[in-house]
Design an enzyme around this catalytic site. Structure first.
Site, mmCIF file in Angstrom:
data_model
loop_
_atom_site.group_PDB
_atom_site.id
_atom_site.type_symbol
_atom_site.label_atom_id
_atom_site.label_comp_id
_atom_site.label_asym_id
_atom_site.label_seq_id
_atom_site.Cartn_x
_atom_site.Cartn_y
_atom_site.Cartn_z
ATOM 1 N N VAL A 249 9.499 16.471 10.375
ATOM 2 C CA VAL A 249 9.603 15.630 11.573
ATOM 3 C C VAL A 249 8.805 14.332 11.467
ATOM 4 O O VAL A 249 8.952 13.451 12.305
ATOM 5 C CB VAL A 249 9.185 16.336 12.891
ATOM 6 C CG1 VAL A 249 10.242 17.289 13.366
ATOM 7 C CG2 VAL A 249 7.846 17.000 12.772
ATOM 8 N N TYR B 35 17.450 22.787 8.298
ATOM 9 C CA TYR B 35 17.610 23.586 9.524
ATOM 10 C C TYR B 35 19.079 23.778 9.863
ATOM 11 O O TYR B 35 19.879 24.024 8.969
ATOM 12 C CB TYR B 35 16.840 22.947 10.686
ATOM 13 C CG TYR B 35 15.401 22.802 10.334
ATOM 14 C CD1 TYR B 35 14.596 23.927 10.182
ATOM 15 C CD2 TYR B 35 14.851 21.574 10.089
ATOM 16 C CE1 TYR B 35 13.277 23.822 9.821
ATOM 17 C CE2 TYR B 35 13.517 21.455 9.732
ATOM 18 C CZ TYR B 35 12.743 22.589 9.608
ATOM 19 O OH TYR B 35 11.444 22.481 9.243
ATOM 20 N N SER C 92 7.137 19.557 7.798
ATOM 21 C CA SER C 92 7.799 20.770 7.299
ATOM 22 C C SER C 92 8.106 20.752 5.803
ATOM 23 O O SER C 92 8.413 21.803 5.232
ATOM 24 C CB SER C 92 9.111 20.997 8.041
ATOM 25 O OG SER C 92 8.847 21.492 9.316
ATOM 26 N N LYS D 22 6.280 23.227 3.757
ATOM 27 C CA LYS D 22 6.624 24.657 3.742
ATOM 28 C C LYS D 22 7.101 25.119 2.365
ATOM 29 O O LYS D 22 6.929 26.274 1.992
ATOM 30 C CB LYS D 22 7.698 24.948 4.797
ATOM 31 C CG LYS D 22 7.205 24.719 6.237
ATOM 32 C CD LYS D 22 8.356 24.723 7.233
ATOM 33 C CE LYS D 22 7.881 24.493 8.660
ATOM 34 N NZ LYS D 22 9.005 24.358 9.613
ATOM 35 N N TYR E 229 -2.202 25.935 8.804
ATOM 36 C CA TYR E 229 -0.827 25.441 8.966
ATOM 37 C C TYR E 229 -0.817 24.001 9.498
ATOM 38 O O TYR E 229 -0.101 23.137 8.978
ATOM 39 C CB TYR E 229 -0.049 26.384 9.902
ATOM 40 C CG TYR E 229 1.335 25.879 10.237
ATOM 41 C CD1 TYR E 229 2.378 25.968 9.308
ATOM 42 C CD2 TYR E 229 1.604 25.279 11.471
ATOM 43 C CE1 TYR E 229 3.649 25.484 9.606
ATOM 44 C CE2 TYR E 229 2.872 24.799 11.769
ATOM 45 C CZ TYR E 229 3.887 24.903 10.843
ATOM 46 O OH TYR E 229 5.143 24.410 11.128
#
Ligand code: DON
Length: 305
Positions: free
Chosen positions: A259, A241, A61, A64, A189
């Site tokens: 992760v 998050y 992530s 991103k 992705y």
């Protein structure tokens, strides 16, 4: 700095026993939960590192943030945020629930999986390979590492098992958040998430953001100060998050976790820090990484708040 990093690393090693390596992407389950590493890259061009800072892991992530920069550069701020929101969710990174509840449907921010997939759909290119290569070259440029590439095993593992992302992507196409071939978008992705990095690479991307979108060594302007500020702001509000508030209080700097066990941080006009520890807490953030950053923030008093 070197002595401090060694000390913090040794003090935090034990907490990794309380975390768990991610297994929902099967290839990630092979990581060693005891690994822990850190790298600090500062504005003078100095690097300080400790522990397993050279171990490779998949960026997941953290990617991103970089994709968001390129998507804004490709399409403009207005276009991107017409389709994707700017608000934190308080939900897990892979939650689907708000996609149907929010009307008209709009992923709440670009750091959760749904928003990130929508961002990836905006990367320009003739086909998915060209889109990914533009993205990979962008990662290489801003990290200063020409050798960055994907971990094929992690990519195939996520592609084979990523049905939750698949379901969100099909839902988003159905409600008009993007058009085009869902599998092609997901392919880009999954590849971006599988780019292999180490602590040095993510510390240097953090430093690039800290330097307002300019390559620190050369001063070359890659993106505008505004784009780099947008990314750092999302890192503060959504980067960790549903633990972003806690992290802001404990550490107080823009950060983005993955992760794979990495956390990239950026201290405006000062430094970038990359940490790695694949044992995760219940929110999906590196447990040892968060602890090291908390201790370092206390010692160096670098909270921006
Ligand atoms: O899409 C996924 O689920 C992964 N490729 C990335 C998720 C992730 O890294 C969440 N971070 N803490």
């Amino acid at each position: 700095m070197q002595i401090l990093l060694n000390k913090i690393l040794e003090n935090c090693r034990r907490i990794t026993e309380k975390g768990k390596v991610a297994t929902y992407i099967p290839a990630l389950g092979k990581a060693d939960p005891n690994d822990l590493g850190i790298c600090v890259a500062d504005m003078n061009g100095d690097l300080f590192s400790a522990g397993d800072y050279e171990k490779k892991f998949t960026i997941q992530s953290i990617s991103k943030t970089v994709t968001l920069m390129l998507a804004i550069m490709d399409n403009g701020i207005e276009y991107v945020f017409d389709k994707i929101g700017m608000e934190p969710t308080g939900d897990a990174f892979n939650s689907i629930i708000k996609l149907e509840i929010v009307s008209p449907s709009k992923p709440l921010n670009p750091m959760i999986n749904a928003g990130a997939i929508a961002v990836t759909s905006m990367i320009k290119g003739k086909n998915s390979l060209e889109k990914f290569h533009r993205l990979l070259n962008f990662f290489r440029k801003i990290s200063g590492n020409e050798n960055l590439d994907i971990n094929e095993e992690a990519y195939l593992s996520e592609k084979a098992t990523g049905d939750r992302n698949r379901s969100m992507a099909y839902f988003m196409r159905d409600v008009g958040i993007f058009t085009g071939d869902v599998e092609d978008i997901l392919d880009v992705y999954f590849r971006q998430c599988s780019i292999e990095v180490n602590c040095i690479d993510i510390a240097k991307i953090g430093l690039f953001l800290a330097n307002d979108g300019r390559i620190p060594e050369t001063g070359e302007i890659i993106t505008s100060e505004k784009v780099s500020r947008i990314v750092k702001t999302f890192m503060v509000t959504c980067g960790m998050y549903n633990a972003s508030g806690q992290f802001a209080i404990n550490v107080g700097i823009p950060a983005k976790s993955g992760v794979g066990g990495g956390i990239m941080t950026s201290i405006p006009h000062k430094m970038g820090i990359g940490v790695y520890g694949p044992a995760l807490d219940d929110k999906g953030n590196s447990i040892g990484g968060c602890e090291m950053l908390k201790k370092l923030s206390e010692e160096l008093d670098f909270s921006i708040f």
